[in-house]
Design a protein around this motif. Structure first.
Motif, short mmCIF file in Angstrom:
data_model
loop_
_atom_site.label_atom_id
_atom_site.label_comp_id
_atom_site.label_asym_id
_atom_site.label_seq_id
_atom_site.Cartn_x
_atom_site.Cartn_y
_atom_site.Cartn_z
N THR A 257 -14.81 10.32 6.19
CA THR A 257 -14.20 11.53 5.64
C THR A 257 -14.10 11.44 4.12
N TRP A 264 -18.72 16.54 -1.17
CA TRP A 264 -18.41 17.97 -1.09
C TRP A 264 -17.88 18.48 -2.42
N MET A 310 -8.56 16.31 1.34
CA MET A 310 -8.90 16.10 2.75
C MET A 310 -8.39 14.74 3.23
N TRP A 419 -13.76 23.38 6.80
CA TRP A 419 -13.41 22.05 7.30
C TRP A 419 -12.55 22.13 8.55
N ARG A 421 -9.68 20.05 10.16
CA ARG A 421 -8.77 19.02 9.66
C ARG A 421 -8.30 18.05 10.73
N ARG A 426 -13.46 16.83 8.94
CA ARG A 426 -14.91 16.82 8.74
C ARG A 426 -15.38 18.25 8.53
N PRO A 427 -16.45 18.45 7.76
CA PRO A 427 -16.99 19.80 7.56
C PRO A 427 -17.59 20.31 8.87
#
Length: 440
Positions: A257, A264, A310, A419, A421, A426-427
């Motif tokens: 992550t 990202w 994130m 994303w 959560r 993760r996207p």
């Protein structure tokens, strides 16, 4: 838990059976932000069949994680994953936790970390050479394969490719089970597959212990096998496999992550790619060494900003062992409470324009992370602060240095990245990207 005692605490409207679970999984930050605006900093919700008392804010995070009165149980807070990762540090409390943490700490001393980095750097260099250039791929899944390879070789000391893949598949089955909404190990469910995978991993790890304890291996599992307490006693076989199984869980997807969130941010802010690449260029043209780590201060800032935006664990649960009062509410013994470091890390009280990717906020001249002791706490805090946090940063720096010696990265598709959560960020699209190789 005494429902009557907590009945005075306002509760979010909930559906029968599923409670607030679907809303929380769909948009956990949005859900909790709405409840905070409606009820204030103490409110109840229903998540996966359990009532939780949510304590909102940095002071709440500090109170619960520092736990000065010894009343907040991590073991009961994380009971939903106990069948998969029981016996690990996160699922031990108080004096038992302190004793085990003290015994495990030597596995993360500087000498051991130097050895891990040496092996890790070689693995990263070899793997990145095979990454696709000039064609679209999904960064999250590519870097997940890389971190799984690191886990096999640096954590477990296993070189055989087929065995690495076998153990990796078992471990991923455990991870999938930890995220499953069906918590009972019913036939054909991810939970049943995860429980079976845990049993097979335990058998494999136990069979490795005698050889590793007698050997000189420089991987983390071998270190665990050789650890002794103050009286010279080794961890039991069960303790070794439980601690190691949890360490894999705690370290694997969290690092994935962090690296994904860093890239990202940098694909949309190429000036930070340039800054990190310039920093990497000041290092020797060789695999990263332990002495290089402190020189990567720009990477530190990008890493911290990625985890602010994130965090791998945005919500931390605890069980309450004694009744306590918080902001005028009596919270019963036996309750489950949740604090939200992820929400604090998006709070405009502490962070300028918190939605924006801005690693400079961690620079010494701004130091927004110092505005509160728990303004930035993606690794938790107190007695249960992540024992592997320095290992995680070391792994991120090893990958970052090797990556920017070779590549620059760009988006493969236009538009924002959505994303997921929970359970681990993760996207949703895997972050489609392209790589361009840079001149040596």
């Amino acid at each position: 838990m005494s429902a009557t005692t907590n009945a005075t605490i306002p509760a979010a409207p909930a559906w029968p059976v599923v409670g607030n679970s679907l809303e929380i999984v769909r948009d956990c930050y949005g859900f909790h932000g709405k409840q905070f605006a409606r009820f204030g900093s103490v409110y109840r919700s229903q998540f996966f069949g359990a009532e939780r008392v949510n304590l909102y804010g940095a002071d709440a995070v500090e109170t619960v994680l520092m736990d000065k009165n010894g009343i907040f149980s991590s073991k009961s807070g994380w009971s939903m994953v106990g069948g998969l990762f029981g016996g690990g540090l996160m699922l031990r409390d108080f004096s038992d936790h302190r004793a085990h943490r003290r015994m495990l700490q030597p596995a993360f001393r500087a000498g051991a970390m130097r050895d891990y980095l040496s092996h890790m750097s070689r693995e990263v260099e070899a793997r990145l050479d095979a990454w696709p250039v000039g064609q679209e791929f999904r960064f999250f899944w590519q870097v997940r394969a890389l971190t799984l390879s690191i886990a096999s070789r640096v954590f477990m000391g296993i070189e055989d490719e087929a065995e690495c893949k076998r153990l990796g598949a078992l471990f991923l089955a455990e991870l999938d089970a930890s995220a499953s909404p069906i918590r009972a190990p019913l036939p054909l469910t991810p939970m049943r597959k995860g429980i079976n995978a845990r049993a097979e991993l335990r058998r494999t790890f136990k069979a490795m212990i005698p050889e590793r304890r007698a050997g000189q291996g420089e991987d983390i599992f071998s270190e665990f096998c050789r650890l002794t307490d103050e009286e010279g006693r080794h961890l039991s076989d069960d303790e070794i496999v439980d601690h190691f199984n949890f360490l894999l869980f705690a370290a694997f997807d969290t690092t994935t992550t962090a690296l994904t969130a860093m890239m990202w941010g940098m694909v949309d802010h190429p000036e930070w790619q340039d800054a990190v690449a310039a920093e990497v260029a000041t290092l020797e043209d060789r695999p990263l060494t332990y002495d290089d780590l402190d020189r990567m201060t720009v990477t530190d800032c990008v890493f911290k900003e990625a985890l602010r935006l994130m965090p791998p664990v945005p919500f931390i649960p605890r069980g309450v062992t004694e009744e306590f009062e918080w902001e005028g509410h009596r919270i019963a013994a036996g309750s489950s409470v949740t604090v939200a470091p992820g929400l604090v890390m998006m709070d405009p009280e502490f962070w300028t324009d918190p939605e924006r990717f801005d690693p400079d906020r961690f620079s010494s001249n701004r130091a927004e992370d110092q505005s509160h002791r728990f303004a930035w706490s993606p690794f938790g805090g107190g007695a249960h602060k992540c024992i592997g946090m320095h290992f995680s940063l070391m792994e991120v720096k090893a990958v970052t240095a090797a990556f920017f010696r070779r590549f620059r990265i760009s988006r493969a598709r236009a538009g924002p990245t959505a994303w997921q959560r929970l359970p681990i960020p993760r996207p949703k699209d895997g972050l489609p990207v392209n790589l361009r190789r840079v001149a040596a």
